[in-house]
Design an enzyme around this catalytic site. Structure first.
Site, PDB file in Angstrom:
ATOM      1  N   GLU A  79       0.831  -1.210   0.000  1.00 47.75           N
ATOM      2  CA  GLU A  79       0.000   0.000   0.000  1.00 47.75           C
ATOM      3  C   GLU A  79       0.863   1.257   0.000  1.00 47.75           C
ATOM      4  OE1 GLU A  79      -2.624  -1.276  -1.028  1.00 47.75           O
ATOM      5  OE2 GLU A  79      -4.125  -0.518   0.370  1.00 47.75           O
ATOM      6  N   THR A 138      -6.007   6.947  -5.039  1.00 49.99           N
ATOM      7  CA  THR A 138      -5.984   7.091  -3.579  1.00 49.99           C
ATOM      8  C   THR A 138      -4.981   8.160  -3.134  1.00 49.99           C
ATOM      9  OG1 THR A 138      -6.668   4.815  -3.272  1.00 49.99           O
ATOM     10  CG2 THR A 138      -5.570   5.834  -1.409  1.00 49.99           C
TER      11      THR A 138
END
Ligand code: HSE
Length: 311
Positions: free
Chosen positions: A132, A185
């Site tokens: 991530e 994101t």
């Protein structure tokens, strides 16, 4: 010891409206698939990616799947091993449904199974967080932890990492609609203000505690009235077409609560049954169609298993 494996890992709804970076749950579909096999030459390679329209890097140091597998092999002291990875994207990228997380988790679950489960799924969470970090600049766990563990997950703390699986009503359904506009994101995180008013923080932690209590008590009204976000949603909703109209419609059609999935643009509603979830996705897709926005929809109960071996 197996020489090859095919794994599926599920999409996830992070934040669950009020729990920015600390709450998430997994769904049964969509998700991503990874096919992995050992090779003679030490090192991790990505041999093929499908379903990404050429958007994801094949460079093993830049791709989240291979990079996290490399971290794993380094951790267990097996840099001598050669691994070849095929990634099959079966879900939209940049959708707010934990796309990079599903790929990374599928890869880590695959290598860990090939290595005879040296680590538990919970112990794989920090490796998935590295993925991530590569994907969006911050190693948040609210997608990867539910993708690895299934169910609803609370990240009580990041330092030290404290990941807690929560109980939830088993007939709970998620109605998810992805309006086809791209929201990376990384960008959606950069637009959030880093300082919050104490008054808003009080509202938010009341709702996080309320949502967790509602899940424990199987109290749908409490779950619903806790799905309120005064910190992030006012800013991020700007990026989502018809957001407030979609909320009004979802609530009118029987949603328990409604909000942004992860960093958006996907939105989701929780419902008490499958039919209501279908009614909601159909209505929201109809609303988006009227303003010429294509969308995809998914209806799923909360996933209870995390990643699974397909072959
Ligand atoms: N908690 C993360 C965020 C989830 O809201 O940025 C990203 O899907």
């Amino acid at each position: 010891m197996r020489a090859s494996i095919k794994v599926f890992a599920p999409a996830t709804v992070a934040n669950v409206v009020c729990g920015y970076d600390v709450l998430g749950f997994a769904v049964n579909a969509p998700g991503d698939e990874v096919v992995m096999h050992f090779t003679d030459k030490p090192g991790v390679v990505i041999s093929k990616i499908t379903g990404d329209e050429g958007r994801l890097p094949l460079d093993p140091f830049k791709n989240t799947v291979s990079a996290s597998v490399q971290h794993y092999l380094q951790h267990i002291g097996r840099n001598d091993i050669g691994v070849s990875i095929e990634l099959h994207k079966k879900m939209p990228i940049g959708s707010g449904l934990g796309s990079s997380s599903a790929s990374t988790v599928a890869g880590l679950f695959a290598i860990n199974t090939l290595m005879d489960n040296l680590l538990t799924n919970k112990e794989l969470v920090p490796f998935a967080m590295k993925g991530e970090e590569l994907a969006c600049g911050y190693g948040h766990a609210d997608n990867v932890a539910p993708a690895l563990l299934g169910g609803f997950v609370l990240i009580r703390s990041y330092e030290p990492l404290d990941v807690i699986s929560l109980p939830f009503p088993e007939d709970l359904y998620a109605a998810i609609v992805y309006p086809e506009v791209d929201v990376p994101t990384k960008d959606a995180r950069q637009m959030i203000r880093s300082k919050v008013l104490l008054k808003n923080a009080v509202t938010q932690w009341g709702n996080v505690a309320g949502l967790v209590s509602g899940l424990f008590l199987k109290d749908y009204d409490l779950i619903g009235r806790s799905m309120v976000d005064v910190l992030i949603e006012p800013t991020r909703s700007i990026l989502i077409p018809e957001f407030y109209q979609m909320r009004a419609l979802a609530m009118e059609k029987g949603a328990i609560g409604f909000g942004i999935s992860g960093s958006g643009p996907s939105v989701f509603a929780l419902t008490k049954d499958e039919q209501t979830a279908h009614n909601i996705t159909e209505s929201l897709q109809g609303l988006l169609k009227k303003v010429n926005i294509n969308s995809l929809a998914y209806v799923s109960p909360v996933n209870q298993r995390g990643p699974i071996i397909l072959d």
